[in-house]
Write a protein that holds these residues in place. Structure first.
Motif, mmCIF file in Angstrom:
data_model
loop_
_atom_site.group_PDB
_atom_site.id
_atom_site.type_symbol
_atom_site.label_atom_id
_atom_site.label_comp_id
_atom_site.label_asym_id
_atom_site.label_seq_id
_atom_site.Cartn_x
_atom_site.Cartn_y
_atom_site.Cartn_z
ATOM 1 N N ARG A 3 0.836 -1.202 0.000
ATOM 2 C CA ARG A 3 0.000 0.000 0.000
ATOM 3 C C ARG A 3 0.871 1.252 0.000
ATOM 4 O O ARG A 3 0.563 2.241 -0.662
ATOM 5 C CB ARG A 3 -0.919 0.000 1.222
ATOM 6 N N GLU B 287 -2.802 -5.929 -5.367
ATOM 7 C CA GLU B 287 -2.931 -4.639 -6.037
ATOM 8 C C GLU B 287 -1.641 -4.322 -6.771
ATOM 9 O O GLU B 287 -0.551 -4.628 -6.279
ATOM 10 C CB GLU B 287 -3.191 -3.517 -5.033
ATOM 11 N N LEU C 149 -9.219 -3.644 2.884
ATOM 12 C CA LEU C 149 -9.621 -2.390 2.239
ATOM 13 C C LEU C 149 -10.909 -1.850 2.855
ATOM 14 O O LEU C 149 -11.098 -0.625 2.970
ATOM 15 C CB LEU C 149 -9.784 -2.603 0.734
ATOM 16 N N GLU D 183 -10.100 0.052 5.859
ATOM 17 C CA GLU D 183 -9.549 1.377 5.571
ATOM 18 C C GLU D 183 -10.638 2.376 5.206
ATOM 19 O O GLU D 183 -10.364 3.559 5.024
ATOM 20 C CB GLU D 183 -8.536 1.297 4.431
ATOM 21 N N HIS E 165 -12.794 2.129 2.429
ATOM 22 C CA HIS E 165 -13.036 2.276 1.001
ATOM 23 C C HIS E 165 -14.424 1.767 0.611
ATOM 24 O O HIS E 165 -14.929 0.791 1.185
ATOM 25 C CB HIS E 165 -11.971 1.538 0.192
ATOM 26 N N ILE F 40 -12.725 -0.571 -4.005
ATOM 27 C CA ILE F 40 -12.114 -1.873 -3.715
ATOM 28 C C ILE F 40 -12.074 -2.725 -4.975
ATOM 29 O O ILE F 40 -11.049 -3.354 -5.289
ATOM 30 C CB ILE F 40 -12.908 -2.599 -2.602
ATOM 31 N N ARG G 15 -9.331 -1.496 -7.367
ATOM 32 C CA ARG G 15 -7.967 -1.762 -6.911
ATOM 33 C C ARG G 15 -7.603 -3.230 -7.009
ATOM 34 O O ARG G 15 -6.436 -3.580 -7.229
ATOM 35 C CB ARG G 15 -7.788 -1.252 -5.481
#
Length: 348
Positions: A74, A199, A271, A274, A276, A281, A284
């Motif tokens: 990340r 990712e 994710l 986090e 998102h 998501i 990504r």
């Protein structure tokens, strides 16, 4: 994370000091390490590679290598995205100042060249292919590679293979399920090596570590041709770091260590933690929004969550957010899942 650490341990999680490597390795092998044994290496706590055991504060438990890898990726992804934005701004400014001169200059030797339109991009790629003698490095984001996408560049790949050029390609994990990619790799043989990640950064093509191509807009109708040595070297470094973290296409994805949760669902959970949205998501990870939501539904079922809010709490409890000690579904009292939720990590 590479910039963190104490004065005595000026490093990041991607390059531990010798003492830190010994202690963290022992913690991973044994499941925990005594706090006193970790006192000489405070970098492990500062980098969140070790954290207190909630059952016994005299012991420290390790953050799983998979979580550390996700954290590093990340950071690289964010760093690369910021650099691309800065390069775009620099190109726009350069073009404005160049226009003040009133004369068009030759593109030969230009460090950054804007390629406007598919035909110009194609011509520049063909030119770089013809001049390439050693290697090609590519990052191919998105989901399963469609047949026409693979066939578009097939003539260049075959031409490179014929001259003995080696190619290394990075894809999202989901690309593993595309038969077209498997056929392409079989056709290219040992000339191409492919690896995958949860990712990857936006599309990147590097020829002989001297010229690079990256998108210049969202729909990829414009591209930047980069020949500045510092920029190209930076992109090569980014690729090599991602390559070391990636998993060979021929190898299975690592097990999550939590029964009933696949590798992809682990990535989605991180994710989600986090904050998102589903669409972000999906983009990504290179999957559709519909597929993403189906995985979220399975996560909720496996973790016994009745709402998205409760799902966030359960994700944190089992350690899928990278913050807590992972617990098994049995430890949480979640009913054992049927065969529909079982299977190899690559099955989804």
């Amino acid at each position: 994370m590479a910039g963190h650490g104490t004065d005595e341990h000026p490093h990041g999680a991607d390059r531990l000091c010798e003492a830190g490597d010994r202690v963290y390795s022992r913690a991973v092998r044994r499941g925990r390490v005594a706090r006193r044994d970790a006192e000489p290496v405070p970098c492990l706590l500062e980098l969140a590679l070790l954290h207190p055991d909630p059952d016994d504060m005299d012991w420290l438990v390790p953050t799983s290598p998979q979580e550390v890898m996700t954290r590093l990726l990340r950071g690289v992804y964010d760093e690369m995205s910021a650099s691309q934005r800065r390069m775009g701004s620099a190109v726009a400014a350069f073009e404005w100042y160049a226009g003040l001169g009133g004369q068009a200059s030759s593109s030969e030797g230009v460090a950054i060249r804007v390629l406007d339109g598919p035909s110009r991009i194609q011509a520049a790629l063909d030119e770089a292919t013809a001049a390439c003698t050693t290697e090609v490095l590519t990052v191919q984001p998105g989901g399963i590679r469609r047949e026409h996408e693979l066939s578009e560049g097939l003539h260049r790949a075959l031409e490179l293979r014929g001259r003995g050029v080696r190619m290394r390609d990075l894809y999202n994990h989901v690309a593993r399920h595309g038969q077209g990619l498997l056929n392409y790799l079989e056709l290219m043989g040992e000339a191409v090596e492919a690896r995958t990640l949860d990712e990857v950064i936006d599309r990147l093509i590097l020829f002989d570590r001297t010229v690079a191509f990256i998108p210049a807009n969202a729909d990829r109708t414009m591209a930047l041709e980069l020949r500045h040595p510092a920029l190209v070297e930076y992109l090569v470094t980014v690729f090599e770091r991602l390559w070391r973290l990636a998993i060979p296409l021929t190898a299975a994805l690592p097990d999550t260590g939590i029964e009933g949760i696949s590798h992809r669902e682990q990535s989605i959970a991180a994710l989600l933690a986090e904050g998102h949205q589903d669409a972000v998501i999906a983009e990504r990870l290179g999957i559709s929004v519909r597929t993403c939501r189906a995985h979220i539904a399975r996560l909720s079922e496996t973790l016994g969550a009745a709402s998205r809010t409760q799902l966030g709490v359960r994700i944190a409890q089992v350690g899928l957010d990278g913050q807590a000690r992972p617990l098994s579904a049995a430890e949480l009292g979640v009913p054992e899942q049927g065969s529909a939720n079982q299977g190899s990590p690559t099955a989804r």
